[in-house]
Design a protein around this motif. Structure first.
Motif, PDB file in Angstrom:
ATOM      1  N   ALA A   1       6.544  14.952  53.412  1.00  0.00           N
ATOM      2  CA  ALA A   1       5.359  14.655  54.221  1.00  0.00           C
ATOM      3  C   ALA A   1       4.301  15.752  54.068  1.00  0.00           C
ATOM      4  CB  ALA A   1       5.736  14.462  55.681  1.00  0.00           C
ATOM      5  N   GLU A   2       4.100  16.192  52.816  1.00  0.00           N
ATOM      6  CA  GLU A   2       3.133  17.228  52.460  1.00  0.00           C
ATOM      7  C   GLU A   2       3.459  18.596  53.044  1.00  0.00           C
ATOM      8  OE1 GLU A   2      -0.916  16.017  52.908  1.00  0.00           O
ATOM      9  OE2 GLU A   2      -0.532  14.048  52.062  1.00  0.00           O
ATOM     10  N   ARG A   3       4.661  18.783  53.568  1.00  0.00           N
ATOM     11  CA  ARG A   3       5.096  20.097  54.065  1.00  0.00           C
ATOM     12  C   ARG A   3       5.943  20.752  52.983  1.00  0.00           C
ATOM     13  NH1 ARG A   3       9.696  22.067  56.818  1.00  0.00           N
ATOM     14  NH2 ARG A   3       9.213  23.978  57.910  1.00  0.00           N
ATOM     15  N   LEU A   4       5.459  21.872  52.461  1.00  0.00           N
ATOM     16  CA  LEU A   4       6.154  22.588  51.400  1.00  0.00           C
ATOM     17  C   LEU A   4       7.020  23.696  51.995  1.00  0.00           C
ATOM     18  CD1 LEU A   4       6.496  23.292  48.324  1.00  0.00           C
ATOM     19  CD2 LEU A   4       4.678  24.955  48.702  1.00  0.00           C
ATOM     20  N   VAL A   5       8.259  23.754  51.530  1.00  0.00           N
ATOM     21  CA  VAL A   5       9.159  24.852  51.867  1.00  0.00           C
ATOM     22  C   VAL A   5       9.643  25.447  50.555  1.00  0.00           C
ATOM     23  CG1 VAL A   5      11.342  25.492  52.949  1.00  0.00           C
ATOM     24  CG2 VAL A   5       9.904  23.755  54.017  1.00  0.00           C
ATOM     25  N   LEU A   6       9.441  26.743  50.379  1.00  0.00           N
ATOM     26  CA  LEU A   6       9.906  27.476  49.209  1.00  0.00           C
ATOM     27  C   LEU A   6      10.676  28.664  49.739  1.00  0.00           C
ATOM     28  CD1 LEU A   6       9.799  27.750  46.085  1.00  0.00           C
ATOM     29  CD2 LEU A   6       7.796  29.214  46.404  1.00  0.00           C
ATOM     30  N   ARG A   7      11.993  28.673  49.543  1.00  0.00           N
ATOM     31  CA  ARG A   7      12.791  29.734  50.141  1.00  0.00           C
ATOM     32  C   ARG A   7      13.846  30.260  49.185  1.00  0.00           C
ATOM     33  NH1 ARG A   7      14.732  25.109  53.111  1.00  0.00           N
ATOM     34  NH2 ARG A   7      16.816  24.628  52.404  1.00  0.00           N
ATOM     35  N   SER A   8      14.247  31.497  49.451  1.00  0.00           N
ATOM     36  CA  SER A   8      15.296  32.143  48.671  1.00  0.00           C
ATOM     37  C   SER A   8      16.661  31.694  49.176  1.00  0.00           C
ATOM     38  CB  SER A   8      15.186  33.661  48.803  1.00  0.00           C
ATOM     39  OG  SER A   8      15.588  34.056  50.104  1.00  0.00           O
ATOM     40  N   ARG A   9      17.700  32.110  48.479  1.00  0.00           N
ATOM     41  CA  ARG A   9      19.069  31.810  48.882  1.00  0.00           C
ATOM     42  C   ARG A   9      19.364  32.367  50.268  1.00  0.00           C
ATOM     43  NH1 ARG A   9      23.780  34.733  47.944  1.00  0.00           N
ATOM     44  NH2 ARG A   9      22.657  36.111  46.564  1.00  0.00           N
ATOM     45  N   GLN A  10      18.741  33.493  50.611  1.00  0.00           N
ATOM     46  CA  GLN A  10      18.942  34.104  51.926  1.00  0.00           C
ATOM     47  C   GLN A  10      18.057  33.469  52.997  1.00  0.00           C
ATOM     48  OE1 GLN A  10      18.339  36.073  49.145  1.00  0.00           O
ATOM     49  NE2 GLN A  10      20.455  36.676  48.815  1.00  0.00           N
ATOM     50  N   GLY A  11      17.190  32.533  52.617  1.00  0.00           N
ATOM     51  CA  GLY A  11      16.328  31.864  53.580  1.00  0.00           C
ATOM     52  C   GLY A  11      14.947  32.474  53.733  1.00  0.00           C
TER      53      GLY A  11
END
Length: 69
Positions: A32-42
């Motif tokens: 829904a146009e919400r981007l999440v880019l995260r590492s393995r640790q969050g």
């Protein structure tokens, strides 16, 4: 997202592998146009990679990617 060392490099049928390289391993999800880019640790990596954020605008909704930057 964790790499696992193996003693025998032969892959089972239906499996795939990639070379572990130095860099940032990240999960990207776009919903829904919400981007999440995260590492393995969050850790939120989106502020550190604006080029990924701008490129993600071209992806279809409900996309999930796992990769190394």
């Amino acid at each position: 997202m964790l790499v696992a060392p193996v003693t025998d490099p032969v892959l089972l049928s239906g499996w795939a592998a990639e070379v572990k390289s130095a860099g940032w391993r990240a999960l990207l999800s776009l919903d829904a146009e919400r981007l999440v880019l995260r590492s393995r640790q969050g850790t939120d990596l989106a502020p550190s990679f604006p080029e990924v954020r701008s490129g993600a605008a071209q992806l279809p909704d409900a996309t999930a990617l796992d990769g190394v930057t």
